[in-house]
Scaffold this motif. Structure first.
Motif, PDB file in Angstrom:
ATOM      1  N   MET A 125       6.243  -7.145  29.446  1.00  0.00           N
ATOM      2  CA  MET A 125       6.234  -5.697  29.272  1.00  0.00           C
ATOM      3  C   MET A 125       5.945  -5.333  27.816  1.00  0.00           C
ATOM      4  O   MET A 125       6.430  -6.001  26.902  1.00  0.00           O
ATOM      5  N   THR A 126       5.179  -4.285  27.635  1.00  0.00           N
ATOM      6  CA  THR A 126       4.871  -3.763  26.309  1.00  0.00           C
ATOM      7  C   THR A 126       5.383  -2.330  26.223  1.00  0.00           C
ATOM      8  O   THR A 126       4.960  -1.473  27.002  1.00  0.00           O
ATOM      9  N   ARG A 127       6.283  -2.082  25.307  1.00  0.00           N
ATOM     10  CA  ARG A 127       6.844  -0.733  25.172  1.00  0.00           C
ATOM     11  C   ARG A 127       5.953   0.109  24.263  1.00  0.00           C
ATOM     12  O   ARG A 127       5.565  -0.307  23.172  1.00  0.00           O
ATOM     13  N   ILE A 128       5.621   1.307  24.755  1.00  0.00           N
ATOM     14  CA  ILE A 128       4.883   2.285  23.958  1.00  0.00           C
ATOM     15  C   ILE A 128       5.709   3.564  23.867  1.00  0.00           C
ATOM     16  O   ILE A 128       6.621   3.795  24.669  1.00  0.00           O
ATOM     17  N   ALA A 129       5.366   4.385  22.883  1.00  0.00           N
ATOM     18  CA  ALA A 129       6.024   5.680  22.710  1.00  0.00           C
ATOM     19  C   ALA A 129       4.971   6.775  22.694  1.00  0.00           C
ATOM     20  O   ALA A 129       3.876   6.593  22.152  1.00  0.00           O
ATOM     21  N   LEU A 130       5.297   7.907  23.300  1.00  0.00           N
ATOM     22  CA  LEU A 130       4.456   9.101  23.248  1.00  0.00           C
ATOM     23  C   LEU A 130       5.228  10.181  22.506  1.00  0.00           C
ATOM     24  O   LEU A 130       6.408  10.426  22.800  1.00  0.00           O
ATOM     25  N   PHE A 131       4.571  10.809  21.547  1.00  0.00           N
ATOM     26  CA  PHE A 131       5.181  11.897  20.791  1.00  0.00           C
ATOM     27  C   PHE A 131       4.579  13.207  21.270  1.00  0.00           C
ATOM     28  O   PHE A 131       3.447  13.547  20.947  1.00  0.00           O
ATOM     29  N   GLN A 132       5.341  13.918  22.108  1.00  0.00           N
ATOM     30  CA  GLN A 132       4.918  15.249  22.546  1.00  0.00           C
ATOM     31  C   GLN A 132       5.236  16.212  21.403  1.00  0.00           C
ATOM     32  O   GLN A 132       6.378  16.314  20.969  1.00  0.00           O
ATOM     33  N   MET A 133       4.200  16.936  20.919  1.00  0.00           N
ATOM     34  CA  MET A 133       4.346  17.712  19.692  1.00  0.00           C
ATOM     35  C   MET A 133       4.129  19.205  19.922  1.00  0.00           C
ATOM     36  O   MET A 133       3.529  19.603  20.920  1.00  0.00           O
ATOM     37  N   ARG A 134       4.602  19.974  18.966  1.00  0.00           N
ATOM     38  CA  ARG A 134       4.260  21.388  18.847  1.00  0.00           C
ATOM     39  C   ARG A 134       3.707  21.563  17.430  1.00  0.00           C
ATOM     40  O   ARG A 134       4.347  22.158  16.563  1.00  0.00           O
ATOM     41  N   SER A 135       2.519  21.009  17.217  1.00  0.00           N
ATOM     42  CA  SER A 135       1.938  21.001  15.878  1.00  0.00           C
ATOM     43  C   SER A 135       1.666  22.420  15.399  1.00  0.00           C
ATOM     44  O   SER A 135       1.352  23.312  16.188  1.00  0.00           O
ATOM     45  N   GLY A 136       1.765  22.587  14.080  1.00  0.00           N
ATOM     46  CA  GLY A 136       1.532  23.896  13.489  1.00  0.00           C
ATOM     47  C   GLY A 136       0.395  23.883  12.493  1.00  0.00           C
ATOM     48  O   GLY A 136      -0.457  22.984  12.501  1.00  0.00           O
ATOM     49  N   ILE A 137       0.414  24.873  11.598  1.00  0.00           N
ATOM     50  CA  ILE A 137      -0.710  25.082  10.696  1.00  0.00           C
ATOM     51  C   ILE A 137      -0.537  24.362   9.359  1.00  0.00           C
ATOM     52  O   ILE A 137      -1.436  24.402   8.517  1.00  0.00           O
ATOM     53  N   ASP A 138       0.607  23.693   9.154  1.00  0.00           N
ATOM     54  CA  ASP A 138       0.873  22.986   7.901  1.00  0.00           C
ATOM     55  C   ASP A 138       0.751  21.483   8.143  1.00  0.00           C
ATOM     56  O   ASP A 138       1.625  20.878   8.769  1.00  0.00           O
ATOM     57  N   PHE A 180       2.657  15.896   9.427  1.00  0.00           N
ATOM     58  CA  PHE A 180       2.716  14.503   8.996  1.00  0.00           C
ATOM     59  C   PHE A 180       4.166  14.019   8.949  1.00  0.00           C
ATOM     60  O   PHE A 180       4.481  12.906   9.389  1.00  0.00           O
ATOM     61  N   ALA A 181       5.052  14.840   8.414  1.00  0.00           N
ATOM     62  CA  ALA A 181       6.463  14.451   8.328  1.00  0.00           C
ATOM     63  C   ALA A 181       7.050  14.210   9.715  1.00  0.00           C
ATOM     64  O   ALA A 181       7.829  13.258   9.920  1.00  0.00           O
ATOM     65  N   ALA A 182       6.676  15.049  10.687  1.00  0.00           N
ATOM     66  CA  ALA A 182       7.169  14.864  12.048  1.00  0.00           C
ATOM     67  C   ALA A 182       6.640  13.559  12.645  1.00  0.00           C
ATOM     68  O   ALA A 182       7.375  12.827  13.328  1.00  0.00           O
ATOM     69  N   ILE A 183       5.368  13.257  12.401  1.00  0.00           N
ATOM     70  CA  ILE A 183       4.783  12.009  12.904  1.00  0.00           C
ATOM     71  C   ILE A 183       5.461  10.808  12.251  1.00  0.00           C
ATOM     72  O   ILE A 183       5.753   9.802  12.915  1.00  0.00           O
ATOM     73  N   ALA A 184       5.727  10.897  10.948  1.00  0.00           N
ATOM     74  CA  ALA A 184       6.378   9.793  10.243  1.00  0.00           C
ATOM     75  C   ALA A 184       7.768   9.524  10.807  1.00  0.00           C
ATOM     76  O   ALA A 184       8.161   8.369  11.023  1.00  0.00           O
ATOM     77  N   GLU A 185       8.518  10.589  11.059  1.00  0.00           N
ATOM     78  CA  GLU A 185       9.855  10.413  11.635  1.00  0.00           C
ATOM     79  C   GLU A 185       9.764   9.796  13.032  1.00  0.00           C
ATOM     80  O   GLU A 185      10.533   8.894  13.380  1.00  0.00           O
ATOM     81  N   ALA A 186       8.804  10.267  13.819  1.00  0.00           N
ATOM     82  CA  ALA A 186       8.644   9.730  15.171  1.00  0.00           C
ATOM     83  C   ALA A 186       8.233   8.261  15.131  1.00  0.00           C
ATOM     84  O   ALA A 186       8.713   7.452  15.951  1.00  0.00           O
ATOM     85  N   ALA A 187       7.348   7.886  14.214  1.00  0.00           N
ATOM     86  CA  ALA A 187       6.914   6.492  14.110  1.00  0.00           C
ATOM     87  C   ALA A 187       8.084   5.582  13.775  1.00  0.00           C
ATOM     88  O   ALA A 187       8.244   4.494  14.361  1.00  0.00           O
ATOM     89  N   ARG A 219      -5.639   7.832   4.977  1.00  0.00           N
ATOM     90  CA  ARG A 219      -5.066   6.728   4.206  1.00  0.00           C
ATOM     91  C   ARG A 219      -3.545   6.728   4.325  1.00  0.00           C
ATOM     92  O   ARG A 219      -2.913   5.671   4.492  1.00  0.00           O
ATOM     93  N   ARG A 220      -2.937   7.905   4.249  1.00  0.00           N
ATOM     94  CA  ARG A 220      -1.480   7.992   4.356  1.00  0.00           C
ATOM     95  C   ARG A 220      -0.995   7.602   5.740  1.00  0.00           C
ATOM     96  O   ARG A 220       0.049   6.952   5.896  1.00  0.00           O
ATOM     97  N   LEU A 221      -1.733   7.989   6.777  1.00  0.00           N
ATOM     98  CA  LEU A 221      -1.357   7.609   8.138  1.00  0.00           C
ATOM     99  C   LEU A 221      -1.495   6.102   8.347  1.00  0.00           C
ATOM    100  O   LEU A 221      -0.663   5.480   9.023  1.00  0.00           O
ATOM    101  N   ALA A 222      -2.538   5.509   7.765  1.00  0.00           N
ATOM    102  CA  ALA A 222      -2.687   4.055   7.837  1.00  0.00           C
ATOM    103  C   ALA A 222      -1.501   3.373   7.170  1.00  0.00           C
ATOM    104  O   ALA A 222      -0.961   2.373   7.682  1.00  0.00           O
ATOM    105  N   GLY A 223      -1.090   3.907   6.021  1.00  0.00           N
ATOM    106  CA  GLY A 223       0.069   3.349   5.335  1.00  0.00           C
ATOM    107  C   GLY A 223       1.348   3.516   6.130  1.00  0.00           C
ATOM    108  O   GLY A 223       2.221   2.637   6.128  1.00  0.00           O
TER     109      GLY A 223
END
Length: 276
Positions: A1-14, A19-26, A67-71
């Motif tokens: 089994m391979t566990r994956i995660a899905l981040f259901q978002m309510r992205s905004g204009i900032d 990015f901060a929300a994605i970082a916390e979710a990761a 670049r920041r997301l890759a990091g």
């Protein structure tokens, strides 16, 4: 089994807040044992006000987000499938671009949305994605991801079977369909189209979605999904709000389904119609 995660978002204009929300979710997803995190279409910036979005995209530092997301993927120790973000194009328009960042720091796989959402709905909503975006030109697959060969698509692409036929030809194990579906089209077509694409390709479908009322005034459908190759729904995150969902993928299921219904092996070229 391979566990994956899905981040259901309510992205905004900032983009920095997104990015901060994605970082916390990761970070959380990696702590829960997920090997890959999937985010929705326009995860980094969701703004239907194109003048305001243009200022954001042109701002100093915006071009540094890949670049920041890759990091982030390396730091969190998890593959990161960014559903999409707008990026500048030489034509003066933008591209709706998906990025797949591996946790080992390897080069990202990129995919530019092929089919642009130009519609006028009976609800009164009108969308002309082609006014601001240029279409992509190539099919893209991620080789050697934790979920095998992963085909990349974005949202409205789901309505064009030829793309998924090509991903089937390439024997993709999973197909990502990140989205920001409208509520009317989502209620009518979201689940049936996702299941159909999984069945046609005999592959898992992973569809992280935007949800709820956004800063820019739009409302999205939610219901992030994971579908197995038989068309069974393994995860449905509903429409109540953002959050992380997890699913354990059994890649052996693909071979079992393809052996039972070998539609990919039985496929034949359709004769072209002759001029009258």
């Amino acid at each position: 089994m391979t566990r994956i995660a899905l981040f259901q978002m309510r992205s905004g204009i900032d983009p920095e807040a997104n990015f901060a929300a994605i970082a916390e979710a990761a970070t959380r997803a990696a702590e829960e044992g997920a090997l890959a995190l999937f985010t929705p279409e326009m995860a980094l910036l969701l703004d239907r006000d194109r003048r305001r979005a243009a200022r954001t995209i042109a701002a100093s530092g915006y071009a540094d987000y890949p670049r920041r997301l890759a990091g982030l993927a390396v730091e969190a120790g998890i593959d990161l499938a960014l559903g999409s973000m707008p990026v500048a194009h030489p034509s003066g328009k933008w591209l709706n671009r998906a990025h797949y960042f591996p946790a080992d720091g390897g080069a990202p796989t990129l995919y530019d949305k092929l089919h642009l959402f130009d519609v006028a709905l009976a609800s009164g909503e009108s969308w002309r994605e082609s006014n601001a975006y240029a279409p992509g030109a190539q099919v893209a697959c991620v080789e050697g991801s934790p979920v095998g060969r992963l085909g990349l698509t974005i949202c409205y692409d789901i309505r064009f079977p030829a793309l998924f036929e090509e991903l089937g030809r390439r024997l993709c194990d999973c197909i990502a369909i990140p989205a920001a579906f409208t509520v009317p089209t989502g209620a009518a077509h979201w689940h049936v189209l996702q299941r159909a694409r999984a069945i046609e390709a005999s592959a898992f479908v992973i569809a992280a979605a935007q949800v709820g009322e956004h800063e820019d005034g739009r409302t999205t459908y939610g219901h992030s999904l994971v579908i197995d190759p038989w068309g069974d729904i393994l995860l449905d995150m509903g429409d109540e709000g953002p959050g992380l969902g997890y699913c354990d993928i059994d890649l052996s299921r693909i071979g079992a389904v393809r052996a039972q219904v070998p539609s990919l092996a039985n496929r034949r070229e359709i004769p072209k119609s002759r001029p009258l």
